[in-house]
Design a protein around this motif. Sequence first.
Motif, PDB file in Angstrom:
ATOM      1  N   LYS A  83       0.837  -1.202   0.000  1.00  0.00           N
ATOM      2  CA  LYS A  83       0.000   0.000   0.000  1.00  0.00           C
ATOM      3  C   LYS A  83       0.871   1.251   0.000  1.00  0.00           C
ATOM      4  CE  LYS A  83      -3.906   2.083   2.463  1.00  0.00           C
ATOM      5  NZ  LYS A  83      -4.822   1.950   3.631  1.00  0.00           N
ATOM      6  N   GLY A  84       0.504   2.212  -0.834  1.00  0.00           N
ATOM      7  CA  GLY A  84       1.257   3.461  -0.935  1.00  0.00           C
ATOM      8  C   GLY A  84       2.288   3.460  -2.044  1.00  0.00           C
ATOM      9  N   LEU A  85       2.591   2.281  -2.595  1.00  0.00           N
ATOM     10  CA  LEU A  85       3.554   2.190  -3.691  1.00  0.00           C
ATOM     11  C   LEU A  85       2.816   2.058  -5.020  1.00  0.00           C
ATOM     12  CD1 LEU A  85       6.255  -0.239  -2.227  1.00  0.00           C
ATOM     13  CD2 LEU A  85       6.090   2.247  -2.015  1.00  0.00           C
ATOM     14  N   SER A  86       3.473   2.515  -6.084  1.00  0.00           N
ATOM     15  CA  SER A  86       2.886   2.435  -7.428  1.00  0.00           C
ATOM     16  C   SER A  86       4.001   2.383  -8.455  1.00  0.00           C
ATOM     17  CB  SER A  86       2.008   3.660  -7.696  1.00  0.00           C
ATOM     18  OG  SER A  86       2.813   4.812  -7.946  1.00  0.00           O
ATOM     19  N   PRO A  87       3.677   2.100  -9.716  1.00  0.00           N
ATOM     20  CA  PRO A  87       4.716   2.137 -10.752  1.00  0.00           C
ATOM     21  C   PRO A  87       5.411   3.490 -10.840  1.00  0.00           C
ATOM     22  CG  PRO A  87       2.762   1.030 -11.590  1.00  0.00           C
ATOM     23  CD  PRO A  87       2.394   1.599 -10.246  1.00  0.00           C
ATOM     24  N   LEU A  88       4.689   4.568 -10.531  1.00  0.00           N
ATOM     25  CA  LEU A  88       5.270   5.907 -10.606  1.00  0.00           C
ATOM     26  C   LEU A  88       6.191   6.194  -9.424  1.00  0.00           C
ATOM     27  CD1 LEU A  88       5.206   8.555 -12.269  1.00  0.00           C
ATOM     28  CD2 LEU A  88       3.385   9.341 -10.734  1.00  0.00           C
ATOM     29  N   SER A  89       5.811   5.746  -8.248  1.00  0.00           N
ATOM     30  CA  SER A  89       6.583   6.065  -7.045  1.00  0.00           C
ATOM     31  C   SER A  89       7.959   5.410  -7.031  1.00  0.00           C
ATOM     32  CB  SER A  89       5.809   5.646  -5.792  1.00  0.00           C
ATOM     33  OG  SER A  89       5.755   4.230  -5.665  1.00  0.00           O
ATOM     34  N   GLU A  90       8.131   4.336  -7.800  1.00  0.00           N
ATOM     35  CA  GLU A  90       9.371   3.553  -7.733  1.00  0.00           C
ATOM     36  C   GLU A  90      10.357   3.839  -8.854  1.00  0.00           C
ATOM     37  OE1 GLU A  90       9.696   1.565  -4.839  1.00  0.00           O
ATOM     38  OE2 GLU A  90       8.001   2.935  -4.631  1.00  0.00           O
ATOM     39  N   ILE A  91      10.065   4.785  -9.734  1.00  0.00           N
ATOM     40  CA  ILE A  91      10.904   5.001 -10.913  1.00  0.00           C
ATOM     41  C   ILE A  91      12.338   5.363 -10.546  1.00  0.00           C
ATOM     42  CG2 ILE A  91      11.295   6.479 -12.929  1.00  0.00           C
ATOM     43  CD1 ILE A  91       8.283   6.583 -13.327  1.00  0.00           C
ATOM     44  N   ASP A  92      12.510   6.373  -9.705  1.00  0.00           N
ATOM     45  CA  ASP A  92      13.872   6.822  -9.378  1.00  0.00           C
ATOM     46  C   ASP A  92      14.674   5.711  -8.708  1.00  0.00           C
ATOM     47  OD1 ASP A  92      13.382   9.329 -10.415  1.00  0.00           O
ATOM     48  OD2 ASP A  92      12.750  10.171  -8.500  1.00  0.00           O
ATOM     49  N   SER A 124      -9.122 -20.019 -16.185  1.00  0.00           N
ATOM     50  CA  SER A 124      -8.868 -18.686 -15.634  1.00  0.00           C
ATOM     51  C   SER A 124      -7.397 -18.527 -15.299  1.00  0.00           C
ATOM     52  CB  SER A 124      -9.728 -18.449 -14.389  1.00  0.00           C
ATOM     53  OG  SER A 124      -9.480 -19.441 -13.414  1.00  0.00           O
ATOM     54  N   ARG A 125      -6.948 -17.273 -15.303  1.00  0.00           N
ATOM     55  CA  ARG A 125      -5.542 -16.973 -15.035  1.00  0.00           C
ATOM     56  C   ARG A 125      -5.437 -15.719 -14.187  1.00  0.00           C
ATOM     57  NH1 ARG A 125      -2.438 -16.093 -20.391  1.00  0.00           N
ATOM     58  NH2 ARG A 125      -0.777 -15.687 -18.885  1.00  0.00           N
ATOM     59  N   GLY A 126      -4.424 -15.698 -13.359  1.00  0.00           N
ATOM     60  CA  GLY A 126      -4.152 -14.501 -12.585  1.00  0.00           C
ATOM     61  C   GLY A 126      -3.514 -13.431 -13.458  1.00  0.00           C
ATOM     62  N   VAL A 127      -3.729 -12.184 -13.074  1.00  0.00           N
ATOM     63  CA  VAL A 127      -3.120 -11.066 -13.799  1.00  0.00           C
ATOM     64  C   VAL A 127      -2.535 -10.112 -12.756  1.00  0.00           C
ATOM     65  CG1 VAL A 127      -5.415 -10.012 -13.997  1.00  0.00           C
ATOM     66  CG2 VAL A 127      -3.525  -9.128 -15.361  1.00  0.00           C
ATOM     67  N   GLN A 128      -1.213 -10.078 -12.692  1.00  0.00           N
ATOM     68  CA  GLN A 128      -0.530  -9.310 -11.660  1.00  0.00           C
ATOM     69  C   GLN A 128      -0.272  -7.877 -12.122  1.00  0.00           C
ATOM     70  OE1 GLN A 128       2.887 -11.788 -10.950  1.00  0.00           O
ATOM     71  NE2 GLN A 128       1.786 -13.121  -9.559  1.00  0.00           N
ATOM     72  N   GLY A 129      -0.443  -6.935 -11.212  1.00  0.00           N
ATOM     73  CA  GLY A 129      -0.204  -5.529 -11.547  1.00  0.00           C
ATOM     74  C   GLY A 129      -1.410  -4.816 -12.102  1.00  0.00           C
ATOM     75  N   ALA A 130      -2.583  -5.446 -12.037  1.00  0.00           N
ATOM     76  CA  ALA A 130      -3.791  -4.835 -12.596  1.00  0.00           C
ATOM     77  C   ALA A 130      -4.181  -3.555 -11.870  1.00  0.00           C
ATOM     78  CB  ALA A 130      -4.948  -5.828 -12.554  1.00  0.00           C
ATOM     79  N   ASP A 131      -3.736  -3.393 -10.634  1.00  0.00           N
ATOM     80  CA  ASP A 131      -4.102  -2.201  -9.865  1.00  0.00           C
ATOM     81  C   ASP A 131      -3.068  -1.083  -9.984  1.00  0.00           C
ATOM     82  OD1 ASP A 131      -2.130  -3.503  -8.430  1.00  0.00           O
ATOM     83  OD2 ASP A 131      -3.034  -3.138  -6.468  1.00  0.00           O
ATOM     84  N   GLY A 132      -2.202  -1.166 -10.997  1.00  0.00           N
ATOM     85  CA  GLY A 132      -1.133  -0.179 -11.146  1.00  0.00           C
ATOM     86  C   GLY A 132      -1.621   1.244 -11.301  1.00  0.00           C
ATOM     87  N   MET A 143      -1.908   4.815  -8.741  1.00  0.00           N
ATOM     88  CA  MET A 143      -1.372   6.116  -9.154  1.00  0.00           C
ATOM     89  C   MET A 143      -2.385   7.253  -9.035  1.00  0.00           C
ATOM     90  SD  MET A 143       0.834   4.967 -12.513  1.00  0.00           S
ATOM     91  CE  MET A 143       0.952   6.648 -13.128  1.00  0.00           C
ATOM     92  N   ALA A 144      -3.633   6.933  -8.714  1.00  0.00           N
ATOM     93  CA  ALA A 144      -4.689   7.953  -8.692  1.00  0.00           C
ATOM     94  C   ALA A 144      -4.332   9.188  -7.859  1.00  0.00           C
ATOM     95  CB  ALA A 144      -6.001   7.329  -8.218  1.00  0.00           C
ATOM     96  N   PRO A 145      -3.793   9.031  -6.639  1.00  0.00           N
ATOM     97  CA  PRO A 145      -3.459  10.229  -5.845  1.00  0.00           C
ATOM     98  C   PRO A 145      -2.391  11.108  -6.499  1.00  0.00           C
ATOM     99  CG  PRO A 145      -3.545   8.266  -4.450  1.00  0.00           C
ATOM    100  CD  PRO A 145      -3.581   7.791  -5.864  1.00  0.00           C
ATOM    101  N   SER A 146      -1.515  10.499  -7.302  1.00  0.00           N
ATOM    102  CA  SER A 146      -0.432  11.258  -7.929  1.00  0.00           C
ATOM    103  C   SER A 146      -0.698  11.516  -9.411  1.00  0.00           C
ATOM    104  CB  SER A 146       0.900  10.516  -7.757  1.00  0.00           C
ATOM    105  OG  SER A 146       0.817   9.198  -8.253  1.00  0.00           O
ATOM    106  N   TRP A 147      -1.953  11.314  -9.852  1.00  0.00           N
ATOM    107  CA  TRP A 147      -2.279  11.474 -11.277  1.00  0.00           C
ATOM    108  C   TRP A 147      -1.997  12.889 -11.784  1.00  0.00           C
ATOM    109  CZ3 TRP A 147      -2.741   7.515 -14.349  1.00  0.00           C
ATOM    110  CH2 TRP A 147      -3.259   7.688 -15.643  1.00  0.00           C
TER     111      TRP A 147
END
Length: 646
Positions: free
Chosen positions: A337-346, A567-575, A579-583
């Motif tokens: 929680k609190g992490l996103s694809p955007l927060s981890e770039i640097d 059926s198959r799992g799909v990881q990262g679907a909530d990426g 990011m909504a708070p930092s959109w």
Amino acid sequence: MSAIAGIFHLDQEPVNAEHSHKLMQGFAKYPSDDVQTWQQGKVFLGCHAQWITPESVGERNPYYDSERRLAITADAIIDNRDELFHLLQIDRDQKVTIKDSELILLAYVKWGLDAPKYLIGDFAFMIWDERKQSLFGARDFSGTRTLYFHKSTDRFAFSTIIEPLLTLPEIAKKLNENWVAQFLAIPLTVDAIDCSATVYEDIEQVPPSHSISVIDGRVTFSKYCTLAVGETLRLKSNEEYEEAFRDVFQKAVTSRLRTHRQVGAHLSGGLDSGSVASFAAKALRNENKLLHTYSYIPVDDFKDDWTPRSRFADERPYIRSTVEHVGNIKDNYLDFKGLSPLSEIDNWLETMEMPYKFFENSFWLKGIYEKAQEQGIGVLLNGQRGNWTISWGPAIDYQAILMKKLKWIQLYKEVKHFSANMGVGRKRILSLVGKKAFPHFMRNAPSKDNEVFPKLINPQFAKKTNIDELIEKHGFNRTDYSSQSAYDIRKNQFEQLYYWGLNGTIGTKLSLRYSLWERDPTNDLRVARFCLSVPDEQFVQNGVDRSLIRRATVNHLPDKVRLNQQSRGVQGADGVHRMAPSWPAFIHEIEQNIKDPRMSEYMNMEEIKSALSKIKDAAKPEYVYEFGFRILMRSIIFSRFIKNFN
């Protein structure tokens, strides 16, 4: 496990102590159990050691054999130790204590430049041969460990990571525009087609499956390993194939459990990671050790009602089914929680030393390493290569082969069973099979799969680097592979080295940062060779895809996982949801990049503007799979790299 480095002066001058010190200081930010160096005039070798296996504790690395006048520095875990003990005729009393680096050196003594052919495991090493006045090294067959180098007229230097090499005075921090063009132009996650190139003009790397020799001032590569479909394995029954599979896979898993620390594993709800965890937990039970599993889950407020019915973001029901069935597992479910694809770039740019494309799983991949480090994990297992090895078996593509070979009775049987298993009409299946069998004669109906991936590269930059011709030659000028045979794709996965290096780069650099070694039994050379030798009909049977692993894991996996075809799992679907708070900040950064002339030199701003206009107003979760969102994320990752570079 180690970070290794070295300098070889080609002009006979002694290695400058300041230069060797700076080279080793480049590793100082990583944890270590020991740091050792060795120097003999014009040659310097160093090792920043992290002790993972019992044998590595207290290891002399670099190691100098005064009798044979050979020195080695190695970043290696060798898995076929017992086989090498036999081939090298090593005394029984030495087997417990002999180090992997010493085994590599003895292999070099016996087989010379052919030594890497006899090694199975994850490795990168360099050997100084005093008698021949030469350096020789190699990178394992799939490039699991990295090995970078620089060559000038008077010096050869190498390192596990790039940063230490940039401390040497003659190495310019200059952008390799050909690498950048490949990175921007290739739609897939492949970084570059040239496996010896890096993002830096003056720094190269040893490609996977290659050895390197430095003799008389010349650097030469030699490919020592080629994986291809060879002689077909012929056994008498399904049961014999299943037993043979279990034998080779258990050996691959068990050999990767060598650590005096705890053992962990990535665990999803699928066959690959589930099989790895099951076979590992079984072997660890004999050592009175638990297997610690780490599973990414979406944040609590995420809803995946927009995903297809056959895909699910939360895999906990399947994961828990595996954990309960297998036993001897301590499971961890992590939502980061609190992490996103955007927060981890640097953070990722610092770790990778280059731009990257795998943003979808970046936040949880790093997070699992952090959690594993906290819990004292030495080896972290995964099953990343499994789709092409242990769980191979595409039903539609296999049926297409039967159709092309006019094997009508067998085709009828497979389609009938597959239709029943999947709950799909036979006509629909036959239509899909026909498109696979005869793609040039069957028109594909328009679909989202045929959407063209936006060109992120600036057209003028593409023309300057002549990248379009290279991209077309390697088939990267397309994004719809639905009509291509899965067998052809698999063939490329094993034969084209640019598919191999990325996982090794990620694994090496994360493992150094968190002092643990990521290991993949599905990528074991013995497993790969076995799976490539198994006949096609073992992988698809009676309408069941991935048939061999499903049959071979009876009692190893719960039926809920083992027999799941629908059926198959799909990881990262909530990426994007994360990011909504930092959109607004995300949108603002893209808008600023559009105005930046440094960015427009490399990237296609018209495509970026077009993509931005479609997603600007709101952070909709379904954007995570949109091509437009992907190029926007890639543009931010690349732009931040360029800004840091400059």
